[in-house]
Design an enzyme around this catalytic site. Structure first.
Site, short mmCIF file in Angstrom:
data_model
loop_
_atom_site.label_atom_id
_atom_site.label_comp_id
_atom_site.label_asym_id
_atom_site.label_seq_id
_atom_site.Cartn_x
_atom_site.Cartn_y
_atom_site.Cartn_z
CB SER A 157 -45.25 28.84 27.72
OG SER A 157 -44.62 28.27 26.59
CG HIS A 186 -47.80 26.75 25.65
ND1 HIS A 186 -47.35 28.03 25.43
CD2 HIS A 186 -49.16 26.82 25.56
CE1 HIS A 186 -48.38 28.84 25.21
NE2 HIS A 186 -49.49 28.11 25.30
CG ASP A 244 -51.32 31.30 24.43
OD1 ASP A 244 -52.38 31.81 24.01
OD2 ASP A 244 -51.27 30.15 24.92
#
Length: 353
Positions: free
Chosen positions: A174, A200, A292
């Site tokens: 991310s 992400h 996540d």
């Protein structure tokens, strides 16, 4: 210094922003958008990249908002120098995906910028709100010095493994991920497994990310396609706004469900690899905000697969790896420079059986 300085400073609790924009009309509009809710204050503005570098040194803002298309052509250098001299969360504004200059947004992310927000022809209230949310999101991130990466050498010829087991590497990232991925992928020459990646990122920048990674990776890089067979020695990026799954027959699936905070989701990728590959699945979790990937990485470990994560010292944000460590999902916690070798070793062990 010829930078414009706004009167007054940031009150306690406000997010202090340095705005780098050379067009006066756009600069005024961005100041209004950023300050609309009162919790963000633009303390200084600069019209050029070189002035912005020095301004960040002296003013120490919480966030830098930088237009990637400055007329002096110094936007990219400004990102690199700020991250090398005075590491600060940087949000870059870039034209939409159809603009030929969009790959520079991904180059800036690789150089250490944290967010890339598409710059619309005209700002709507919704787009302004998203810009403010992005500034708030990165304002508390602790960033590290980030010298610009180098291009990887040409990959050697791939040699197929002598085994019926099919190792597969799944990677989740991310905030700060593009720069970490550039280092990881550069070290995977000759890997005898497919590499599946969830990063992400705003969907508008996915294609540019893949193009940039193709330049620095030791393996061929592409965007994953639905029902495509995952070939060893290739890197497959999840497209924007789709989950990437791996199936028991070695194919890729792109799906819209389930609804998750992030789509694509690292958890969704890892869980599918745990189900389909078992102990031949190798999970890698890189820098990022949130949690996540922790649940999915744990599933891979529970099936007997190696699970690796980026350590705190080399992470832009230690949130995702920390969450995975917290649930007992990580078998090895390593600096980003060590992760490629660890992946290579894990794949060799799977191949040997």
């Amino acid at each position: 210094m010829n930078a414009w300085t706004r009167e007054g400073g940031a009150r306690a609790g406000r997010i202090r922003v340095v705005l780098v924009e050379d067009a006066s009309a756009q600069r005024s509009q961005l100041v209004s958008i950023l300050q609309a809710q009162g919790d963000i204050v633009v303390t200084d503005c600069s019209p050029t990249g070189p002035e912005a570098i020095e301004l960040v040194v002296t003013s120490r803002p919480d966030v830098v908002v930088l237009d990637l298309h400055l007329r002096d052509g110094q936007s990219q250098r400004a990102v690199e120098q700020i991250m090398a001299r005075t590491p600060t969360p940087i949000l870059i504004l870039s034209a939409r995906i159809g603009d030929r200059r969009t790959p520079s947004a991904v180059a800036a992310l690789v150089a250490g910028a944290l967010e890339a927000v598409p710059r619309p022809p005209q700002w709507t209230p919704a787009e302004g709100a998203e810009l403010r949310r992005a500034v708030r999101r990165i304002s508390t991130v602790h960033v590290i010095r980030h010298p610009r990466g180098t291009q990887a050498p040409d990959p050697p010829r791939y040699v197929a493994p002598r085994t019926d087991r099919r190792p597969v590497v799944a990677v989740g990232a991310s905030t700060g991920g593009p720069s970490a991925l550039a280092i990881l992928l550069a070290g995977l020459a000759g890997l005898q497994a497919p590499v599946l990646v969830v990063q992400h990122l705003h969907p508008d920048f996915t294609t540019s990310l893949v193009n940039w990674m193709s330049r620095v990776s030791a393996l061929p890089v592409q965007t994953a396609r639905h029902h495509e067979t995952a070939r060893p020695g290739r890197v497959y990026f999840a497209p924007g706004d789709r989950h990437l799954h791996y199936t028991a027959d070695g194919r890729l699936e792109l799906v819209e469900t389930p609804a998750t905070t992030h789509r694509p989701s690292a958890d969704e990728l890892f869980l599918s690899v745990a189900r389909a590959a078992g102990s031949a699945g190798i999970g890698v979790l890189l820098t990022g905000i949130g949690d996540d990937g922790a649940r999915g990485l744990l599933a891979i470990r529970q099936r007997g697969g190696p699970t690796l994560a980026q350590d705190e010292a080399s992470s832009t944000v230690f949130g995702m790896p920390k969450a995975a460590v917290g649930v007992g999902a990580v078998t090895e916690l390593l600096r980003i420079e060590k992760l490629a070798d660890a992946v290579q070793q894990a794949v060799r062990e799977v191949v040997r059986g």
